[in-house]
Every structure is written in structure tokens, then in C-alpha cells.
Scaffold this motif. Structure first.
Motif, PDB file in Angstrom:
ATOM      1  N   SER A   1       0.857  -1.186   0.000  1.00 31.00           N
ATOM      2  CA  SER A   1       0.000   0.000   0.000  1.00 31.00           C
ATOM      3  C   SER A   1       0.893   1.236   0.000  1.00 31.00           C
ATOM      4  CB  SER A   1      -0.926  -0.017   1.214  1.00 31.00           C
ATOM      5  OG  SER A   1      -0.145  -0.038   2.403  1.00 31.00           O
ATOM      6  N   TYR A   2       0.264   2.408  -0.068  1.00 28.91           N
ATOM      7  CA  TYR A   2       1.002   3.667  -0.102  1.00 28.91           C
ATOM      8  C   TYR A   2       0.646   4.505   1.116  1.00 28.91           C
ATOM      9  CZ  TYR A   2       2.168   2.452  -4.864  1.00 28.91           C
ATOM     10  OH  TYR A   2       2.655   1.806  -5.965  1.00 28.91           O
ATOM     11  N   THR A   3       1.637   5.238   1.646  1.00 25.32           N
ATOM     12  CA  THR A   3       1.377   6.123   2.774  1.00 25.32           C
ATOM     13  C   THR A   3       0.453   7.247   2.338  1.00 25.32           C
ATOM     14  OG1 THR A   3       3.340   7.480   2.335  1.00 25.32           O
ATOM     15  CG2 THR A   3       3.605   5.600   3.853  1.00 25.32           C
ATOM     16  N   LYS A   4      -0.345   7.741   3.269  1.00 26.36           N
ATOM     17  CA  LYS A   4      -1.369   8.748   2.971  1.00 26.36           C
ATOM     18  C   LYS A   4      -0.780  10.072   2.484  1.00 26.36           C
ATOM     19  CE  LYS A   4      -4.738  11.688   5.229  1.00 26.36           C
ATOM     20  NZ  LYS A   4      -5.197  12.178   6.496  1.00 26.36           N
ATOM     21  N   ASN A   5       0.237  10.592   3.137  1.00 24.91           N
ATOM     22  CA  ASN A   5       0.690  11.954   2.864  1.00 24.91           C
ATOM     23  C   ASN A   5       1.741  12.078   1.775  1.00 24.91           C
ATOM     24  OD1 ASN A   5      -1.006  13.053   4.838  1.00 24.91           O
ATOM     25  ND2 ASN A   5       0.448  12.488   6.420  1.00 24.91           N
ATOM     26  N   ASN A   6       2.577  11.084   1.600  1.00 30.94           N
ATOM     27  CA  ASN A   6       3.661  11.205   0.625  1.00 30.94           C
ATOM     28  C   ASN A   6       3.676  10.111  -0.423  1.00 30.94           C
ATOM     29  OD1 ASN A   6       5.210  13.641   1.314  1.00 30.94           O
ATOM     30  ND2 ASN A   6       5.417  12.633   3.294  1.00 30.94           N
ATOM     31  N   GLY A   7       2.713   9.185  -0.384  1.00 29.18           N
ATOM     32  CA  GLY A   7       2.610   8.166  -1.420  1.00 29.18           C
ATOM     33  C   GLY A   7       3.818   7.260  -1.518  1.00 29.18           C
ATOM     34  N   ILE A   8       4.414   6.930  -0.374  1.00 29.56           N
ATOM     35  CA  ILE A   8       5.588   6.062  -0.328  1.00 29.56           C
ATOM     36  C   ILE A   8       5.108   4.617  -0.171  1.00 29.56           C
ATOM     37  CG2 ILE A   8       7.669   5.501   0.985  1.00 29.56           C
ATOM     38  CD1 ILE A   8       7.728   8.545   1.729  1.00 29.56           C
ATOM     39  N   GLU A   9       5.620   3.728  -1.012  1.00 33.22           N
ATOM     40  CA  GLU A   9       5.145   2.347  -1.004  1.00 33.22           C
ATOM     41  C   GLU A   9       5.617   1.602   0.231  1.00 33.22           C
ATOM     42  OE1 GLU A   9       4.926  -1.625  -3.842  1.00 33.22           O
ATOM     43  OE2 GLU A   9       5.865   0.188  -4.600  1.00 33.22           O
ATOM     44  N   GLN A  10       4.656   0.927   0.870  1.00 36.31           N
ATOM     45  CA  GLN A  10       4.934   0.057   2.004  1.00 36.31           C
ATOM     46  C   GLN A  10       4.779  -1.373   1.508  1.00 36.31           C
ATOM     47  OE1 GLN A  10       1.807   1.864   4.459  1.00 36.31           O
ATOM     48  NE2 GLN A  10       3.409   2.349   5.940  1.00 36.31           N
ATOM     49  N   THR A  11       5.913  -2.034   1.308  1.00 42.41           N
ATOM     50  CA  THR A  11       5.893  -3.392   0.791  1.00 42.41           C
ATOM     51  C   THR A  11       5.345  -4.344   1.846  1.00 42.41           C
ATOM     52  OG1 THR A  11       7.834  -2.878  -0.540  1.00 42.41           O
ATOM     53  CG2 THR A  11       7.308  -5.203  -0.244  1.00 42.41           C
ATOM     54  N   ALA A  12       4.372  -5.144   1.465  1.00 41.01           N
ATOM     55  CA  ALA A  12       3.780  -6.106   2.395  1.00 41.01           C
ATOM     56  C   ALA A  12       4.764  -7.248   2.647  1.00 41.01           C
ATOM     57  CB  ALA A  12       2.478  -6.656   1.824  1.00 41.01           C
ATOM     58  N   THR A  13       4.689  -7.834   3.827  1.00 40.74           N
ATOM     59  CA  THR A  13       5.541  -8.950   4.194  1.00 40.74           C
ATOM     60  C   THR A  13       5.410 -10.072   3.169  1.00 40.74           C
ATOM     61  OG1 THR A  13       5.294  -8.387   6.518  1.00 40.74           O
ATOM     62  CG2 THR A  13       6.064 -10.625   6.020  1.00 40.74           C
ATOM     63  N   GLY A  14       6.555 -10.523   2.646  1.00 37.49           N
ATOM     64  CA  GLY A  14       6.580 -11.622   1.700  1.00 37.49           C
ATOM     65  C   GLY A  14       6.412 -11.222   0.244  1.00 37.49           C
ATOM     66  N   GLU A  15       6.123  -9.968  -0.011  1.00 35.74           N
ATOM     67  CA  GLU A  15       5.952  -9.515  -1.398  1.00 35.74           C
ATOM     68  C   GLU A  15       7.279  -9.079  -2.007  1.00 35.74           C
ATOM     69  OE1 GLU A  15       1.487  -7.931  -2.165  1.00 35.74           O
ATOM     70  OE2 GLU A  15       3.057  -6.451  -1.974  1.00 35.74           O
ATOM     71  N   GLN A  16       7.303  -8.994  -3.299  1.00 40.57           N
ATOM     72  CA  GLN A  16       8.423  -8.486  -4.088  1.00 40.57           C
ATOM     73  C   GLN A  16       9.714  -9.256  -3.827  1.00 40.57           C
ATOM     74  OE1 GLN A  16       8.743  -4.204  -4.122  1.00 40.57           O
ATOM     75  NE2 GLN A  16       6.529  -3.932  -4.103  1.00 40.57           N
ATOM     76  N   ASN A  17       9.603 -10.563  -3.674  1.00 39.62           N
ATOM     77  CA  ASN A  17      10.764 -11.404  -3.449  1.00 39.62           C
ATOM     78  C   ASN A  17      11.796 -11.178  -4.551  1.00 39.62           C
ATOM     79  OD1 ASN A  17      12.432 -13.327  -2.380  1.00 39.62           O
ATOM     80  ND2 ASN A  17      11.336 -15.062  -3.273  1.00 39.62           N
ATOM     81  N   GLY A  18      12.987 -10.794  -4.173  1.00 44.25           N
ATOM     82  CA  GLY A  18      14.071 -10.566  -5.120  1.00 44.25           C
ATOM     83  C   GLY A  18      14.048  -9.198  -5.782  1.00 44.25           C
ATOM     84  N   SER A  19      13.009  -8.401  -5.557  1.00 44.26           N
ATOM     85  CA  SER A  19      12.964  -7.088  -6.195  1.00 44.26           C
ATOM     86  C   SER A  19      12.578  -5.967  -5.239  1.00 44.26           C
ATOM     87  CB  SER A  19      11.975  -7.105  -7.370  1.00 44.26           C
ATOM     88  OG  SER A  19      10.664  -7.337  -6.901  1.00 44.26           O
ATOM     89  N   TRP A  20      12.401  -6.263  -3.963  1.00 47.52           N
ATOM     90  CA  TRP A  20      11.978  -5.237  -3.014  1.00 47.52           C
ATOM     91  C   TRP A  20      13.005  -4.129  -2.874  1.00 47.52           C
ATOM     92  CZ3 TRP A  20      14.996  -4.124   1.117  1.00 47.52           C
ATOM     93  CH2 TRP A  20      15.923  -5.098   1.512  1.00 47.52           C
TER      94      TRP A  20
END
Length: 152
Positions: free
Chosen positions: A4-23
């Protein structure tokens, strides 16, 4: 839970276990967005009477910058509307335009308050991010110093 993205600055919060090898790519982008949000500046060449300043989720965008320097020659007051209307932000705005007109900072487009910055002046403004009737207020409008300030 997906990223998801933070409300004020739109910074991506990677969920646990996502983006394996590319986080790491997401993380490095996020650091650039944080850097821009804290100390970035943008020079906006204004024409006409309206423009928008967007904060785009997960991407470098002009609305993320802390300092906004307005340039150009105005023939009337110019309103800059910040989107999205639910982001809380602080901006240092400098109206360095010619023509003698004000730059007006708005958010939401509804009945919320705006701030007008006269030509040649700086203003520190706060956007409350309350949606369609978001308010923009001038900070330090009644600035008070209780002791002398000296320049060296």
C-alpha cells in the motif's frame, strides 16, 4: 495484505513476503521519495490562472517537494490546487512571479480555505488534507519574537 502507499507522501509500504528478489528497487525508490519530501524544491513556471500540483503514489512528483518557487509573468491571480485532497503537507511557497499578482494555494476544490501569497513574498502553508473541503492555512502569520534576533 498487498503493498500500500502512505497517505501523505505516497511512499510504497511493501507487504511482508511480497516483491521477493525485487523489493530493493522499491526501497531505493522510497528513499528518493522521502528525500524529495523532506528537502526537495520545485520551480513552477506559471501561466494562466490555474494549475495543479500532484503527489503521485510511488513516483517522483512535483507536489512532494517541500519548497515551491513560482516564476513566470502573471496577468491575474493564479490558483495552484494540490492533489490528492487527503494529503497533509507543509510547503514553503515563494511567489517570484512578475506582474504583481498573487499565487493562491488550494486543496480540494470545495469550500475550504486557501492562502494567497503576494508577489515577492514567501509563505509557510499547511494543507490539512481533509478531502473535498480541505483547508490551507498560513503558518507564522502572527509570528512573535520575544528576544532580539541578531544577524552576524
Amino acid at each position: 495484505m498487498p503493498s500500500s502507499y502512505t497517505k501523505n507522501n505516497g511512499i510504497e509500504q511493501t507487504a511482508t513476503g511480497e516483491q521477493n528478489g525485487s523489493w530493493g528497487t522499491t526501497c531505493n525508490t522510497d528513499f528518493n521519495l522521502i528525500d524529495q519530501s523532506l528537502d526537495g524544491f520545485v520551480s513552477l513556471s506559471l501561466t494562466g490562472t490555474t494549475s495543479s500540483l500532484a503527489i503521485t503514489d510511488g513516483a517522483v512528483s512535483d507536489g512532494r517537494n517541500r519548497v515551491i518557487i513560482c516564476t513566470g509573468t502573471l496577468a491575474a491571480n493564479h490558483t495552484i490546487t494540490v492533489t490528492p485532497n487527503d494529503a497533509e503537507k507543509y510547503y514553503f511557497v515563494y511567489n517570484n512571479t512578475t506582474g504583481g499578482f498573487s499565487v493562491i494555494i488550494a486543496q480540494g476544490g470545495g469550500s475550504g480555505s486557501t492562502v494567497s501569497v503576494a508577489a515577492g513574498y514567501w509563505s509557510l502553508v499547511r494543507l490539512d488534507g481533509t478531502g473535498s473541503n480541505a483547508n490551507v492555512t498560513r503558518l507564522l502569520d502572527s509570528f512573535e519574537v520575544t528576544t532580539a534576533i541578531k544577524a552576524s
